[in-house]
Design a protein around this motif. Structure first.
Motif, PDB file in Angstrom:
ATOM      1  N   GLU A   1       0.863  -1.157   0.074  1.00 19.27           N
ATOM      2  CA  GLU A   1      -0.212   0.169   0.052  1.00 19.27           C
ATOM      3  C   GLU A   1       0.945   1.254  -0.020  1.00 19.27           C
ATOM      4  OE1 GLU A   1      -3.271   0.038  -0.316  1.00 19.27           O
ATOM      5  OE2 GLU A   1      -3.584  -2.155  -0.152  1.00 19.27           O
ATOM      6  N   LYS A   2       0.370   2.179  -0.560  1.00 11.86           N
ATOM      7  CA  LYS A   2       0.941   3.503  -0.565  1.00 11.86           C
ATOM      8  C   LYS A   2       1.483   4.121   0.702  1.00 11.86           C
ATOM      9  CE  LYS A   2       1.019   7.967  -3.013  1.00 11.86           C
ATOM     10  NZ  LYS A   2       0.297   8.863  -3.892  1.00 11.86           N
ATOM     11  N   TRP A   3       0.550   4.216   1.734  1.00 13.87           N
ATOM     12  CA  TRP A   3       0.771   4.611   3.005  1.00 13.87           C
ATOM     13  C   TRP A   3       1.821   3.698   3.821  1.00 13.87           C
ATOM     14  CZ3 TRP A   3       0.198   1.470   7.334  1.00 13.87           C
ATOM     15  CH2 TRP A   3      -0.751   0.248   7.186  1.00 13.87           C
ATOM     16  N   GLN A   4       2.151   2.487   3.087  1.00 17.72           N
ATOM     17  CA  GLN A   4       3.057   1.745   3.910  1.00 17.72           C
ATOM     18  C   GLN A   4       4.461   1.939   3.400  1.00 17.72           C
ATOM     19  OE1 GLN A   4       1.466  -2.398   3.447  1.00 17.72           O
ATOM     20  NE2 GLN A   4       0.689  -2.144   5.232  1.00 17.72           N
ATOM     21  N   ASP A   5       4.446   2.718   2.443  1.00 18.43           N
ATOM     22  CA  ASP A   5       5.886   3.177   1.758  1.00 18.43           C
ATOM     23  C   ASP A   5       6.750   4.030   2.678  1.00 18.43           C
ATOM     24  OD1 ASP A   5       8.017   4.160   0.114  1.00 18.43           O
ATOM     25  OD2 ASP A   5       6.861   4.896  -1.407  1.00 18.43           O
ATOM     26  N   PRO A   6       7.827   3.352   2.948  1.00 20.08           N
ATOM     27  CA  PRO A   6       8.857   4.107   3.782  1.00 20.08           C
ATOM     28  C   PRO A   6       8.925   5.782   3.681  1.00 20.08           C
ATOM     29  CG  PRO A   6       9.693   1.846   3.303  1.00 20.08           C
ATOM     30  CD  PRO A   6       8.485   2.233   2.337  1.00 20.08           C
ATOM     31  N   GLN A   7       9.071   6.086   2.446  1.00 21.11           N
ATOM     32  CA  GLN A   7       9.322   7.507   2.040  1.00 21.11           C
ATOM     33  C   GLN A   7       8.025   8.200   2.440  1.00 21.11           C
ATOM     34  OE1 GLN A   7      10.098   7.806  -1.961  1.00 21.11           O
ATOM     35  NE2 GLN A   7      12.301   7.035  -1.664  1.00 21.11           N
ATOM     36  N   VAL A   8       6.753   7.603   2.322  1.00 28.00           N
ATOM     37  CA  VAL A   8       5.588   8.289   2.801  1.00 28.00           C
ATOM     38  C   VAL A   8       5.485   8.343   4.350  1.00 28.00           C
ATOM     39  CG1 VAL A   8       3.088   8.272   2.694  1.00 28.00           C
ATOM     40  CG2 VAL A   8       4.255   7.582   0.876  1.00 28.00           C
ATOM     41  N   ILE A   9       5.879   7.443   4.906  1.00 33.22           N
ATOM     42  CA  ILE A   9       5.932   7.246   6.309  1.00 33.22           C
ATOM     43  C   ILE A   9       6.901   8.475   7.018  1.00 33.22           C
ATOM     44  CG2 ILE A   9       6.594   5.889   8.370  1.00 33.22           C
ATOM     45  CD1 ILE A   9       5.391   3.475   7.123  1.00 33.22           C
ATOM     46  N   ALA A  10       7.938   8.448   6.253  1.00 32.87           N
ATOM     47  CA  ALA A  10       9.170   9.523   6.914  1.00 32.87           C
ATOM     48  C   ALA A  10       8.594  10.677   6.596  1.00 32.87           C
ATOM     49  CB  ALA A  10      10.352   9.211   6.130  1.00 32.87           C
ATOM     50  N   LEU A  11       7.723  11.014   5.274  1.00 33.02           N
ATOM     51  CA  LEU A  11       7.354  12.337   5.095  1.00 33.02           C
ATOM     52  C   LEU A  11       6.183  12.805   6.203  1.00 33.02           C
ATOM     53  CD1 LEU A  11       6.999  14.652   3.243  1.00 33.02           C
ATOM     54  CD2 LEU A  11       5.239  13.535   2.020  1.00 33.02           C
ATOM     55  N   TRP A  12       5.049  11.709   6.509  1.00 33.75           N
ATOM     56  CA  TRP A  12       4.342  11.996   7.772  1.00 33.75           C
ATOM     57  C   TRP A  12       5.121  12.512   8.923  1.00 33.75           C
ATOM     58  CZ3 TRP A  12      -0.350  13.748   7.172  1.00 33.75           C
ATOM     59  CH2 TRP A  12      -1.049  13.398   6.038  1.00 33.75           C
ATOM     60  N   ILE A  13       6.147  11.452   9.275  1.00 33.72           N
ATOM     61  CA  ILE A  13       6.867  11.932  10.359  1.00 33.72           C
ATOM     62  C   ILE A  13       7.399  13.303  10.507  1.00 33.72           C
ATOM     63  CG2 ILE A  13       8.728  11.029  11.812  1.00 33.72           C
ATOM     64  CD1 ILE A  13       7.984   8.370  11.109  1.00 33.72           C
ATOM     65  N   ALA A  14       7.973  13.599   9.318  1.00 32.80           N
ATOM     66  CA  ALA A  14       8.481  14.701   9.346  1.00 32.80           C
ATOM     67  C   ALA A  14       7.525  15.944   9.464  1.00 32.80           C
ATOM     68  CB  ALA A  14       9.260  14.939   8.156  1.00 32.80           C
ATOM     69  N   ILE A  15       6.438  15.738   9.074  1.00 27.44           N
ATOM     70  CA  ILE A  15       5.262  16.738   8.859  1.00 27.44           C
ATOM     71  C   ILE A  15       4.938  16.753  10.523  1.00 27.44           C
ATOM     72  CG2 ILE A  15       2.951  17.432   8.313  1.00 27.44           C
ATOM     73  CD1 ILE A  15       3.270  16.018   5.528  1.00 27.44           C
ATOM     74  N   ILE A  16       4.531  15.921  10.899  1.00 21.62           N
ATOM     75  CA  ILE A  16       3.999  15.778  12.451  1.00 21.62           C
ATOM     76  C   ILE A  16       5.201  16.482  13.303  1.00 21.62           C
ATOM     77  CG2 ILE A  16       3.642  14.387  14.397  1.00 21.62           C
ATOM     78  CD1 ILE A  16       2.379  12.426  12.345  1.00 21.62           C
ATOM     79  N   VAL A  17       6.520  16.190  13.035  1.00 17.39           N
ATOM     80  CA  VAL A  17       7.467  16.649  13.959  1.00 17.39           C
ATOM     81  C   VAL A  17       7.712  18.215  13.683  1.00 17.39           C
ATOM     82  CG1 VAL A  17       9.979  17.148  14.296  1.00 17.39           C
ATOM     83  CG2 VAL A  17       8.973  14.694  13.951  1.00 17.39           C
ATOM     84  N   VAL A  18       7.469  18.590  12.536  1.00 19.65           N
ATOM     85  CA  VAL A  18       7.297  20.045  11.959  1.00 19.65           C
ATOM     86  C   VAL A  18       6.149  20.594  12.857  1.00 19.65           C
ATOM     87  CG1 VAL A  18       7.160  21.697  10.327  1.00 19.65           C
ATOM     88  CG2 VAL A  18       8.607  20.056  10.195  1.00 19.65           C
ATOM     89  N   LEU A  19       4.921  19.933  12.761  1.00 12.81           N
ATOM     90  CA  LEU A  19       3.740  20.711  13.462  1.00 12.81           C
ATOM     91  C   LEU A  19       3.967  20.969  14.778  1.00 12.81           C
ATOM     92  CD1 LEU A  19       1.009  18.949  11.548  1.00 12.81           C
ATOM     93  CD2 LEU A  19       1.443  21.312  11.294  1.00 12.81           C
ATOM     94  N   VAL A  20       4.383  19.583  15.434  1.00 14.05           N
ATOM     95  CA  VAL A  20       4.930  19.869  16.969  1.00 14.05           C
ATOM     96  C   VAL A  20       5.750  20.961  17.262  1.00 14.05           C
ATOM     97  CG1 VAL A  20       6.065  18.491  18.860  1.00 14.05           C
ATOM     98  CG2 VAL A  20       4.365  17.387  17.243  1.00 14.05           C
ATOM     99  N   PHE A  21       6.739  21.126  16.579  1.00 12.82           N
ATOM    100  CA  PHE A  21       7.593  22.116  16.725  1.00 12.82           C
ATOM    101  C   PHE A  21       7.014  23.588  16.374  1.00 12.82           C
ATOM    102  CE2 PHE A  21      11.134  19.255  16.367  1.00 12.82           C
ATOM    103  CZ  PHE A  21      12.054  19.644  17.692  1.00 12.82           C
TER     104      PHE A  21
END
Length: 254
Positions: A2-22
């Motif tokens: 699945e597309k959402w299981q793509d490590p790059q997608v996961i990494a992107l979401w993690i990066a977005i969440i981290v940025v939002l938290v900051f």
């Protein structure tokens, strides 16, 4: 996969969440800092205002003391010393003993009055109501002055507190005579075990309290009220008179 299981997608979401938290943390910290800064600035302004007010009261105290010294000096020079000089001159010119004795009596009376103004005699052994009664009695020749004493305790005030109360009454009545054009004055003292209140009311022309807040009279009143740890209120209506109320907790020492 699945597309959402793509490590790059996961990494992107993690990066977005981290940025939002900051970003959220940044705004929270900024809001807290801004609020703290405003509160600190407000406290500093309040402290400066209080300091300036205390400075004005201190200046008022010095001016009041200086005016009192000048008044007493004028009384000594114009009244007492002048009369004593006339007594000496008449005695040198052979005036009768009766005339000299009469003028000496007047000089003694003036000296007693000036001494009483400085510190009322036997203040430690006289009650507050007696001291105010003695102070107000001479004014009854110029005013319809009514003095009411409502004392509900045997506890007596300290000499320092008595002095301040007498000065307040003295200054208020003097100002009424000089400026208020009043015909009636009521001085009301109420003394209980827990509270001391003094009210001075007149039927004079009144004044705008806001315009005279910086005046020496009101500043002197506030200075003496602070000494008594008292609250005070000045209410005046143009054409209807003025009422001043002092309320202080009862203590035997200031």
């Amino acid at each position: 996969m699945e597309k959402w299981q793509d490590p790059q997608v996961i990494a992107l979401w993690i990066a977005i969440i981290v940025v939002l938290v900051f970003v959220i943390l940044f705004f929270v910290v900024w809001i807290l800092y801004t609020g703290y800064k405003r509160m600190t600035e407000a406290n500093l302004r309040e402290a400066r205002t209080a300091l300036d007010h205390q400075k004005k009261l201190m200046e008022t105290s010095l001016r009041v003391q200086e005016d009192e010294r000048k008044r007493i000096a004028n009384d000594l020079h114009d009244s007492l010393i002048g009369k004593l000089s006339v007594v000496r001159m008449k005695a040198q010119l052979g005036a009768s003993a009766t005339d000299v004795e009469e003028m000496l009596g007047e000089s003694i009376a003036d000296a007693r009055r000036i001494s009483h103004d400085l510190t009322p005699p036997l203040i430690e052994f006289s009650t507050t109501q007696e001291l105010i009664a003695n102070l107000t009695e001479p004014w009854k020749q110029k005013l319809n002055l009514q003095y009411i004493a409502d004392v509900r305790t045997a506890q007596e005030l300290s000499p320092q507190v008595k002095i301040q109360l007498l000065r307040i009454v003295q200054e208020l009545i003097t100002n009424i005579v000089k400026h208020a054009q009043a015909t009636t004055v009521v001085v009301h003292l109420r003394h209980t075990e827990k509270l001391l209140t003094l009210q001075v009311k007149d039927n004079g022309r009144g004044f705008d309290v806001n315009l005279l807040k910086a005046g020496l009279g009101l500043q002197s009143l506030e200075m003496r009220a602070q000494f008594l740890n008292a609250s005070h209120s000045v209410k005046s209506t143009i054409g209807k008179g003025t009422r001043v109320i002092i309320a202080a907790p009862v203590t035997t020492t200031p």
